[in-house]
Design a protein around this motif. Structure first.
Motif, PDB file in Angstrom:
ATOM      1  N   PHE B 137       0.798  -1.413   0.024  1.00 21.34           N
ATOM      2  CA  PHE B 137       0.117  -0.290   0.257  1.00 21.34           C
ATOM      3  C   PHE B 137       1.316   1.525  -0.369  1.00 21.34           C
ATOM      4  O   PHE B 137       0.534   2.126  -0.315  1.00 21.34           O
ATOM      5  CB  PHE B 137      -1.099  -0.090   1.435  1.00 21.34           C
ATOM      6  CG  PHE B 137      -0.740   1.441   1.824  1.00 21.34           C
ATOM      7  CD1 PHE B 137      -1.588   1.913   0.630  1.00 21.34           C
ATOM      8  CD2 PHE B 137      -0.855   1.733   3.226  1.00 21.34           C
ATOM      9  CE1 PHE B 137      -2.626   3.355   1.434  1.00 21.34           C
ATOM     10  CE2 PHE B 137      -1.813   3.228   3.542  1.00 21.34           C
ATOM     11  CZ  PHE B 137      -2.350   3.617   3.080  1.00 21.34           C
ATOM     12  N   SER B 139       4.261   1.339  -0.716  1.00 23.57           N
ATOM     13  CA  SER B 139       5.124   2.140  -1.856  1.00 23.57           C
ATOM     14  C   SER B 139       3.787   1.802  -2.527  1.00 23.57           C
ATOM     15  O   SER B 139       4.633   3.249  -4.073  1.00 23.57           O
ATOM     16  CB  SER B 139       4.974   0.183  -2.049  1.00 23.57           C
ATOM     17  OG  SER B 139       5.885  -0.456  -1.115  1.00 23.57           O
ATOM     18  N   SER B 140       2.239   1.742  -3.343  1.00 24.92           N
ATOM     19  CA  SER B 140       1.914   2.364  -4.255  1.00 24.92           C
ATOM     20  C   SER B 140       1.983   3.495  -3.444  1.00 24.92           C
ATOM     21  O   SER B 140       1.386   4.615  -4.914  1.00 24.92           O
ATOM     22  CB  SER B 140       1.210   1.596  -4.494  1.00 24.92           C
ATOM     23  OG  SER B 140       0.373   1.776  -3.844  1.00 24.92           O
ATOM     24  N   ALA B 143       5.119   6.161  -4.960  1.00 24.17           N
ATOM     25  CA  ALA B 143       5.626   6.002  -6.717  1.00 24.17           C
ATOM     26  C   ALA B 143       4.104   7.142  -6.944  1.00 24.17           C
ATOM     27  O   ALA B 143       4.940   7.887  -7.861  1.00 24.17           O
ATOM     28  CB  ALA B 143       5.024   4.264  -6.645  1.00 24.17           C
TER      29      ALA B 143
END
Ligand code: CU
Lengths: 706, 206
Positions: B137, B139-140, B143
């Protein structure tokens, strides 16, 4: 090693002597390891030797200056197109050599052993696939569109000439990274699709996947820019009267390809960028643990990967359309149907990506929906095949070299398409996925489809680029080698796939597979011969360029605008922008006897973009960044990354970007061309392949009545 | 191309037909580029939606997001877009670039304050254990949202470059063209932010 150097990776990062393939020989333990080391070292040695020979040749001949000022910094779409194609030929040579080694391994690797270790074999199929898609096929078709499309729409250049040079140099940068990885190993072992979690740091901590990530990222950014550039060119740079539905089919397929590039390359960039975040910074997108999910990658990659198939094939469809109509001496049959089919294929290509992972656990209903969507692509493709056949019907068909490829394409591509329909059925796919059946299928589409198309296009437009034809005898030899070689190399793979032989396998113990792998090796030898024949053809043609010269520029009784200008085409393409009244613009002009262009008093000064070092500089920075990132040389990464925006800002400050060609010069050249044309006898189609053909064709319509 | 086909707003006020034609091609090209960029953001948003439940036992949106600061950021960014709009209008209607530069500076100040707030938010998330390495979660999230912030930062850098060009060349056609395209980018980033605001923040808290 002190702390400073381990943090900053100074100066070599994690690059050690182990990266040299020679160490494999030194450390070899057993016969296969030794042979594998020798194979790797030989390949690296050839790359270094080739590089050194080229450098020496350029130095001795004093070519550095012209290379820089006339080629590398050029923003002329024709020269950029030629550079793309030269680059793709170099990469084709490497990828073919790899294919040959792989086929040999599968013969001698029976019962274990062989000439390359499994890990080395895995690098071979990874580089082979990566190169063939990103560094052979994409540059080839990009070069073809670059050269041909602006001429076909009567434009002076593409919409953004400097960006065009940037795209080329980014692609070359990716290719350089691949060539470097041959000498400083290893490359990725994860296949051309680079599936995590296998390519994650946990399983593959070395430099291999990083090389792959950066090579692919560089080329995908380049392709995004290319698509943007071509699409805007076609929308905005058409000459007066060139309405959309008057554009030659090759331009139509270029447009659809460009749109696919704009929308399909970003998913790839995202996929590789997120994989890089996982590997470099410990993110959890595709990892096994930490809340990552590999299916994200599968979806992102194939959201690119499937449309990519049509990025590759559509330009070839464009070439076929031009070849069939030109060498049948007829208007293209079903123009409107072909345009609609092209657009239908482009749209449908975005709706089928899940067929690349039918076996990865989604519901049967979803698989069924995507299976049906996949099969529908057969409909517009079938329409095209019939249109091409009907173009030949009652035409005066000449079996020229491009036409030979085209006819072979009709047969072979249909076989490949049928095997695709078989694979589109999820229940069949469960049986044959990850076997050589799949390998046979996509080579069956890409070699007769894309590669034959590109070679046919290369043969057809070569005279426009250089002013002389390619030697036909060697052209036929090459064509037959490619056609028979393809059948020998890939039809056995269908059988092997149905027998259950997995793809990407370096050794096996099933005796019944052996005969088929031997046949496939024979086919690979023939393909190699086909490539060599192309090289010989080029050599012979350059030697005999006087005999083969076609200065008037219309050697094949061409139908679209590019055939109405001299060969080689002048830097400004057209002395004044053409005015188009309908389809087959140049054929119409010839039929009415007005094919020698505009009156001499209609000329104006022409403004052309000046050369720019921006492209090569960005390419060099891209190569250096990718290399230092791969090997963790952080001390160099940071300044290089900072240089990129600085260089871009500096480019923004350039003002003196155009040069003027005086109207007088254009008029003089055009007058000389018209005089040349007037004293060059016209030749009938029967003399197309004789030395009488100086590029001044008798139009088919007039020839018939003589 | 004839004058009748030109889209409104692309008239640079220059006497030269060719410069206007060039404007049409360049701005259209930039729009296409934005479409490609929109795919990037769209895919990252889709990835976020898929990864949203994968908190891996770490902190989720409820613990990490603070609506007040997000609201201020949104206001800052939207206002900066209004300022860019005024700058763009001044470019078209004022013979002298004073107003245009002034509005551009205001837009930059607002955008950079936005970035400052955002960095502050990220640091706060880090201190609460919300690092990108913690879960799929996060990480997204990291990004997507910082990529937008990075775009805003580079837009400001581009604005500086344009001002630099004005110092050297004055308000020439190249500068005008760059301004038109910068405005396109600025508004585009606003739209992307609306997406982030609704999908990431509101969607995350819902
Ligand atoms: Cu597919």
């Amino acid at each position: 090693m002190n702390t400073w150097s381990s943090i900053w990776g100074f100066p070599f990062g994690r690059l050690t002597l182990d990266a040299l393939p020679v160490t494999d020989i030194v450390r070899a333990d057993g016969r296969t390891e030794l042979l594998s080391g020798i194979t790797g070292t030989a390949a690296a040695g050839m790359a270094v030797l080739g590089f050194v020979v080229v450098v020496i040749l350029i130095t001795v001949k004093g070519w550095w200056r012209p290379l820089w000022s006339e080629w590398l910094t050029s923003v002329d779409h024709k020269k950029i197109g030629i550079m793309y194609i030269v680059f793709s030929f170099v990469m084709l040579a490497r990828a073919l050599a790899e294919a040959f080694v792989m086929r040999s391994q599968q013969v001698v690797g029976h019962d274990g052993g062989g000439i390359v270790m499994p890990d080395h074999f895995a690098q071979l199929f990874t580089t082979h696939g990566t190169i063939m898609i990103f560094f052979m096929a994409m540059p080839f078709l990009t070069g073809m569109i670059n050269f041909v499309m602006p001429l076909q729409i009567g434009a002076r250049d593409v919409a953004f000439p400097v960006l065009n040079s940037v795209s080329l140099m980014l692609t070359i940068a990716g290719g350089l990274i691949l060539m470097i990885s041959l000498v400083l190993e290893p490359f990725s072992t994860g296949g051309w699709s680079g599936y995590p979690p296998y390519t994650e740091a946990a399983y593959n901590p070395g430099a291999g996947p990083d090389y792959w990530i950066w090579a692919v990222t560089l080329s995908s950014i380049g392709s995004t820019f290319t698509g943007l550039n071509f699409a805007v060119t076609i929308y905005k740079k058409r000459c007066p009267g060139m309405k959309l539905m008057r554009m030659p089919l090759f331009t139509w397929t270029s447009l659809c390809t460009s749109i696919l590039m704009i929308f399909a390359m970003p998913p790839l960039t995202i996929a590789t960028a997120l994989l890089a975040l996982d590997r470099y910074m410990g993110f959890h997108f595709f990892t096994n643990g930490g809340g990552g999910n590999m299916m994200n990658y599968a979806n992102l990659f194939w959201l690119f990967g499937h449309p990519e198939v049509y990025i590759l094939i559509l330009p070839a469809f464009g070439v076929w359309s031009e070849v069939f109509s030109t060498f049948s001496g007829k208007t293209l049959y079903g123009y409107t149907a072909l345009v609609i089919a092209t657009m239908a294929i482009a749209v449908l290509s975005f709706t089928v990506w899940v067929h690349h992972f039918f076996t990865m656990g989604q519901s049967a209903n979803l698989n069924a929906a995507f299976g049906i969507a996949t099969m529908t692509i057969g409909v517009p493709t079938g329409v095209k095949i019939y249109d091409w056949m009907l173009t030949m019907f009652r035409g005066r068909v000449r079996i020229s070299v491009p036409m030979l490829y085209a006819i072979a394409f009709l047969f072979l591509f249909t076989i490949g398409g049928l095997s695709g329909i078989i694979l589109a059925n999820p229940s069949v796919d469960y049986q044959v996925h990850n076997t050589l059946f799949l390998v046979a299928h996509f080579h069956n589409m890409l070699i007769p489809g894309l590669l034959y198309g590109m070679i046919a296009g290369y043969t057809m437009w070569f005279p426009k680029a250089f002013g002389f034809r390619l030697d036909e005898k060697w052209g036929y030899r090459a064509a037959w080698c490619w056609i028979l070689g393809f059948m020998g190399a890939f039809f056995p793979l269908y059988v092997l796939g149905l027998m259950g032989m997995p793809r990407r396998m370096s050794g096996y113990f099933s005796g019944q597979w052996l005969p088929w792998t031997i046949i496939a090796l024979g086919g690979a030898v023939l393909i190699l011969a086909g490539f060599l024949a192309l090289i010989v053809q080029l050599w012979v043609s350059v030697r005999d360029r006087k005999r083969l010269a076609v200065p008037v520029g219309d050697p094949w009784d061409g139908r679209s605008l590019e055939w109405g200008i001299p060969a080689p085409a002048p830097e400004w393409n057209f002395p004044s922008l053409p005015r188009v009244e309908g389809r087959d613009a140049f054929a119409t002009l010839k039929a009415s006897g007005h094919d020698l262009g505009p009156p001499e008093d209609g000329f104006e000064d022409i403004w052309l973009p000046k050369n720019a070092a921006f492209g090569p500089v960005i390419g060099a920075l891209g190569t250096a960044l990718a290399f230092t990132l791969t090997w963790y040389m952080w001390w160099a990464v940071l300044p290089l990354a900072a240089l990129v925006p600085l260089v871009i800002i500096a480019q923004g400050f350039r003002r003196d970007t155009e040069k003027r060609v005086p109207a007088e010069e254009v008029r003089k050249e055009w007058r000389a061309f018209r005089e040349l044309a007037a004293r060059t006898p016209r030749v009938p189609r029967t003399s197309e392949y004789t030395r009488d053909n100086r590029g001044h064709a008798i139009p088919m319509s007039q020839e018939a009545t003589r | 191309m004839s004058q009748t086909t030109r889209h409104p707003g692309l008239n640079l006020g220059s006497k030269h037909q060719s410069a206007d034609d060039q404007a049409e091609t360049e701005v259209f090209g930039f729009w296409v580029f934005m479409m490609s960029d929109a795919i990037l953001f769209g895919l990252l948003m889709a990835t976020y939606v898929v990864m949203r439940p994968n908190t891996n036992g770490g902190p989720g949106p409820q613990e990490l997001f603070e609506l007040k600061s997000i609201f201020i950021e949104t206001m800052l960014l939207l206002t900066s877009s209004v300022a860019i709009g005024f700058s763009h209008l001044a470019l078209k209607h004022e013979p002298r670039p004073v107003k245009m530069v002034l509005w551009l500076l205001i837009a930059m100040a607002l955008a950079l304050t936005f970035v400052g707030f955002e960095i502050h938010d990220f640091l706060k998330m880090f201190s609460e254990g919300g690092t990108p390495q913690r879960s799929g979660f996060l990480s997204s999230f990291f990004a997507l949202v910082p990529l937008h912030g990075l775009h805003v930062t580079f837009s400001c850098l581009w604005a500086v470059a344009i001002l630099g060009q004005m110092l050297v060349y004055g308000l020439d056609d190249r500068v005008k063209l760059s301004m038109v395209r910068l405005a396109v980018l600025w508004h585009f980033l606003d739209i992307v932010w609306i997406g982030i605001f609704s999908i990431v923040y509101i969607g995350g808290l819902a």
